[in-house]
Design an enzyme around this catalytic site. Sequence first.
Site, PDB file in Angstrom:
ATOM      1  CE1 TYR A   1     -26.057  23.849  -1.640  1.00 59.31           C
ATOM      2  CE2 TYR A   1     -27.546  22.001  -2.036  1.00 59.31           C
ATOM      3  CZ  TYR A   1     -26.679  22.976  -2.511  1.00 59.31           C
ATOM      4  OH  TYR A   1     -26.433  23.069  -3.871  1.00 59.31           O
TER       5      TYR A   1
ATOM      6  CB  SER B   1     -29.798  22.869  -5.918  1.00 57.95           C
ATOM      7  OG  SER B   1     -29.999  21.512  -5.664  1.00 57.95           O
TER       8      SER B   1
ATOM      9  CE  LYS C   1     -26.861  26.515  -3.917  1.00 61.38           C
ATOM     10  NZ  LYS C   1     -25.945  27.404  -4.608  1.00 61.38           N
TER      11      LYS C   1
HETATM   12  P1  NAD Z   1     -17.532  23.328  -5.842  1.00 65.87           P
HETATM   13  O1  NAD Z   1     -17.424  23.204  -4.356  1.00 65.87           O
HETATM   14  O2  NAD Z   1     -16.653  22.479  -6.690  1.00 65.87           O
HETATM   15  O3  NAD Z   1     -17.326  24.841  -6.287  1.00 65.87           O
HETATM   16  C1  NAD Z   1     -17.694  25.934  -5.486  1.00 65.87           C
HETATM   17  C2  NAD Z   1     -16.622  26.999  -5.674  1.00 65.87           C
HETATM   18  O4  NAD Z   1     -16.960  28.152  -4.891  1.00 65.87           O
HETATM   19  C3  NAD Z   1     -15.247  26.539  -5.208  1.00 65.87           C
HETATM   20  O5  NAD Z   1     -14.262  26.908  -6.154  1.00 65.87           O
HETATM   21  C4  NAD Z   1     -15.058  27.259  -3.881  1.00 65.87           C
HETATM   22  O6  NAD Z   1     -13.692  27.483  -3.582  1.00 65.87           O
HETATM   23  C5  NAD Z   1     -15.817  28.543  -4.137  1.00 65.87           C
HETATM   24  N1  NAD Z   1     -16.311  29.183  -2.912  1.00 65.87           N
HETATM   25  C6  NAD Z   1     -16.994  28.599  -1.892  1.00 65.87           C
HETATM   26  N2  NAD Z   1     -17.287  29.504  -0.946  1.00 65.87           N
HETATM   27  C7  NAD Z   1     -16.777  30.686  -1.385  1.00 65.87           C
HETATM   28  C8  NAD Z   1     -16.750  32.005  -0.852  1.00 65.87           C
HETATM   29  N3  NAD Z   1     -17.323  32.276   0.338  1.00 65.87           N
HETATM   30  N4  NAD Z   1     -16.132  32.990  -1.559  1.00 65.87           N
HETATM   31  C9  NAD Z   1     -15.548  32.710  -2.764  1.00 65.87           C
HETATM   32  N5  NAD Z   1     -15.538  31.486  -3.309  1.00 65.87           N
HETATM   33  C10 NAD Z   1     -16.155  30.484  -2.630  1.00 65.87           C
HETATM   34  O7  NAD Z   1     -19.073  23.070  -6.199  1.00 65.87           O
HETATM   35  P2  NAD Z   1     -19.783  22.853  -7.608  1.00 65.87           P
HETATM   36  O8  NAD Z   1     -20.244  21.458  -7.655  1.00 65.87           O
HETATM   37  O9  NAD Z   1     -18.953  23.393  -8.688  1.00 65.87           O
HETATM   38  O10 NAD Z   1     -21.070  23.755  -7.390  1.00 65.87           O
HETATM   39  C11 NAD Z   1     -21.157  25.080  -7.881  1.00 65.87           C
HETATM   40  C12 NAD Z   1     -22.500  25.655  -7.489  1.00 65.87           C
HETATM   41  O11 NAD Z   1     -23.534  24.813  -7.995  1.00 65.87           O
HETATM   42  C13 NAD Z   1     -22.733  25.731  -5.986  1.00 65.87           C
HETATM   43  O12 NAD Z   1     -23.408  26.933  -5.693  1.00 65.87           O
HETATM   44  C14 NAD Z   1     -23.620  24.543  -5.697  1.00 65.87           C
HETATM   45  O13 NAD Z   1     -24.445  24.763  -4.569  1.00 65.87           O
HETATM   46  C15 NAD Z   1     -24.446  24.465  -6.971  1.00 65.87           C
HETATM   47  N6  NAD Z   1     -24.995  23.120  -7.222  1.00 65.87           N
HETATM   48  C16 NAD Z   1     -24.125  22.052  -7.315  1.00 65.87           C
HETATM   49  C17 NAD Z   1     -24.640  20.779  -7.512  1.00 65.87           C
HETATM   50  C18 NAD Z   1     -23.729  19.580  -7.584  1.00 65.87           C
HETATM   51  O14 NAD Z   1     -24.209  18.457  -7.399  1.00 65.87           O
HETATM   52  N7  NAD Z   1     -22.436  19.748  -7.860  1.00 65.87           N
HETATM   53  C19 NAD Z   1     -26.026  20.578  -7.623  1.00 65.87           C
HETATM   54  C20 NAD Z   1     -26.866  21.688  -7.557  1.00 65.87           C
HETATM   55  C21 NAD Z   1     -26.323  22.957  -7.343  1.00 65.87           C
HETATM   56  N1  UFG Z   2     -26.041   7.182  -3.148  1.00 67.96           N
HETATM   57  C1  UFG Z   2     -25.648   5.932  -2.698  1.00 67.96           C
HETATM   58  N2  UFG Z   2     -24.403   5.801  -2.143  1.00 67.96           N
HETATM   59  C2  UFG Z   2     -23.539   6.852  -2.030  1.00 67.96           C
HETATM   60  C3  UFG Z   2     -23.954   8.122  -2.488  1.00 67.96           C
HETATM   61  C4  UFG Z   2     -25.214   8.249  -3.039  1.00 67.96           C
HETATM   62  O1  UFG Z   2     -26.403   4.968  -2.778  1.00 67.96           O
HETATM   63  O2  UFG Z   2     -22.427   6.677  -1.514  1.00 67.96           O
HETATM   64  C5  UFG Z   2     -27.372   7.332  -3.770  1.00 67.96           C
HETATM   65  C6  UFG Z   2     -28.289   8.284  -3.048  1.00 67.96           C
HETATM   66  O3  UFG Z   2     -28.993   7.636  -2.009  1.00 67.96           O
HETATM   67  C7  UFG Z   2     -29.189   8.782  -4.181  1.00 67.96           C
HETATM   68  C8  UFG Z   2     -28.253   8.774  -5.390  1.00 67.96           C
HETATM   69  O4  UFG Z   2     -27.192   7.885  -5.058  1.00 67.96           O
HETATM   70  O5  UFG Z   2     -30.222   7.863  -4.413  1.00 67.96           O
HETATM   71  C9  UFG Z   2     -27.677  10.144  -5.711  1.00 67.96           C
HETATM   72  O6  UFG Z   2     -27.079  10.671  -4.539  1.00 67.96           O
HETATM   73  P1  UFG Z   2     -26.112  11.950  -4.570  1.00 67.96           P
HETATM   74  O7  UFG Z   2     -25.625  12.155  -3.178  1.00 67.96           O
HETATM   75  O8  UFG Z   2     -25.107  11.784  -5.642  1.00 67.96           O
HETATM   76  O9  UFG Z   2     -27.077  13.104  -5.047  1.00 67.96           O
HETATM   77  P2  UFG Z   2     -28.405  13.706  -4.378  1.00 67.96           P
HETATM   78  O10 UFG Z   2     -29.510  13.490  -5.361  1.00 67.96           O
HETATM   79  O11 UFG Z   2     -28.616  13.224  -3.011  1.00 67.96           O
HETATM   80  O12 UFG Z   2     -28.054  15.250  -4.276  1.00 67.96           O
HETATM   81  C10 UFG Z   2     -27.397  15.958  -5.329  1.00 67.96           C
HETATM   82  C11 UFG Z   2     -26.524  17.059  -4.733  1.00 67.96           C
HETATM   83  C12 UFG Z   2     -27.385  18.122  -4.121  1.00 67.96           C
HETATM   84  C13 UFG Z   2     -28.360  18.622  -5.140  1.00 67.96           C
HETATM   85  C14 UFG Z   2     -29.186  17.493  -5.676  1.00 67.96           C
HETATM   86  C15 UFG Z   2     -30.070  18.037  -6.770  1.00 67.96           C
HETATM   87  O13 UFG Z   2     -25.674  16.517  -3.745  1.00 67.96           O
HETATM   88  O14 UFG Z   2     -26.575  19.201  -3.732  1.00 67.96           O
HETATM   89  O15 UFG Z   2     -28.344  16.481  -6.215  1.00 67.96           O
HETATM   90  O16 UFG Z   2     -30.832  17.049  -7.339  1.00 67.96           O
HETATM   91  F1  UFG Z   2     -29.165  19.520  -4.566  1.00 67.96           F
END
Ligand code: NAD
Ligand code: UFG
Length: 342
Positions: free
Chosen positions: A148, A124, A152
């Site tokens: 978190y 991330s 990572k």
């Molecule tokens: P998500 O929560 O939708 O998917 C995660 C999946 O992993 C789920 O299906 C969950 O059931 C499974 N899981 C969780 N813990 C587990 C375990 N211990 N064993 C087996 N399965 C498990 O999240 P996502 O948005 O699809 O994110 C996927 C990956 O990308 C994550 O590692 C997350 O940290 C990373 N990531 C997501 C974002 C974002 O904003 N969505 C940003 C940066 C990184």
């Molecule tokens: N925001 C609001 N109101 C809300 C939610 C978010 O104003 O209800 C704003 C936040 O302050 C920020 C922007 O919208 O300025 C984006 O916020 P998000 O929570 O959607 O995303 P973040 O950038 O905080 O974080 C996300 C994921 C993290 C990841 C990161 C990587 O949640 O897991 O992007 O850039 F690591």
Amino acid sequence: MRVLVTGGAGYIGSHTLVPLLRAGHEVLVYDNYATSSPEALARVRQLANRDLAVVEGDIRDLALLDRTFASFRPDAVIHFAGLKAVGESHSQPLEYYAQNIAGSITLLQCMAQNGCTQIVFSSSATVYGEPDYLPYDEHHPLRPQSPYGRSKLMIETIIRDWTSANAGARAILLRYFNPVGAHPSGRIGEDPLGTPNNLMPYIAQVAIGRREALLVHGDDYDTRDGTGERDYIHVEDLARAHLAALDSLDRIDGCEAINVGTGQSATVLEMVAAFERASGRSVPYRIGPRRPGDVARMCADVAKARALMGWQAELGLDAMCSATWQWQSRNPTGYAPEVERD
Ligand code: NAD
Ligand code: UFG
């Protein structure tokens, strides 16, 4: 290729499965459904018009994971599984370290025991922390601000050390910026449990009438309109980045971290306006205080992704918002039947 996908039932995993299956790869999903639903996989099968193998299990279950590796014999792993809520990680740090770090170590052990040497890992942009300069390139200092984010960074370090210790091992660490959007069919999308922490699903739930108004976390940042700026990337582009990463593994040496974003950023109010355009609905909002830990602006330098994987984002904000609206309006309560949800 035979690809084992941990966390494949989740938001990004499910969207990646569709092009992975369509490209002809053999896929096994390993997921405990902690934050997802088997229904997502049923819909992936329909969209790809192909079957995929599924094992329900926890990545910390060494015996089950090892048996799964031994029978499926993957060539590569895409590792999505883990917990991802920044706020929750402050109140439950041990859970985040146990699931994310211990789970990743177990996974690497199973890979080693079964001769699997290639991994693509979901990292991330949060590993960068407060920016010294923008856009962040992959050499920017790493100072994550939450348990978190630190989990990572620790996994990145563990994977890097593992590739150093094992000749032939290859890893790509994809540092996602802000994934949003859904499959254009509206059949799969982001289905957060409870109140969404992230901006896009919150906006979508306001637009559909599940929530009253968006709370904007601060309008006094040093950005175009004072609200937070982020590099939002369409989940379809992100899904393609995983296929590009798989294809690139045999061209890299050891371990590479790669930003996955668009190189553009949008403010919260610009996202609200784009969503209103795409949905034809109004998205009421009010301005609240800053959210602790938020930075003003994040944006990716995407040159390395282009150079190393030949990948770049193609879809803009309008496509992200209309796909999200398609998903939200066709599935107002996500994958669950309406009566069971708040
Ligand atoms: P998500 O929560 O939708 O998917 C995660 C999946 O992993 C789920 O299906 C969950 O059931 C499974 N899981 C969780 N813990 C587990 C375990 N211990 N064993 C087996 N399965 C498990 O999240 P996502 O948005 O699809 O994110 C996927 C990956 O990308 C994550 O590692 C997350 O940290 C990373 N990531 C997501 C974002 C974002 O904003 N969505 C940003 C940066 C990184
Ligand atoms: N925001 C609001 N109101 C809300 C939610 C978010 O104003 O209800 C704003 C936040 O302050 C920020 C922007 O919208 O300025 C984006 O916020 P998000 O929570 O959607 O995303 P973040 O950038 O905080 O974080 C996300 C994921 C993290 C990841 C990161 C990587 O949640 O897991 O992007 O850039 F690591």
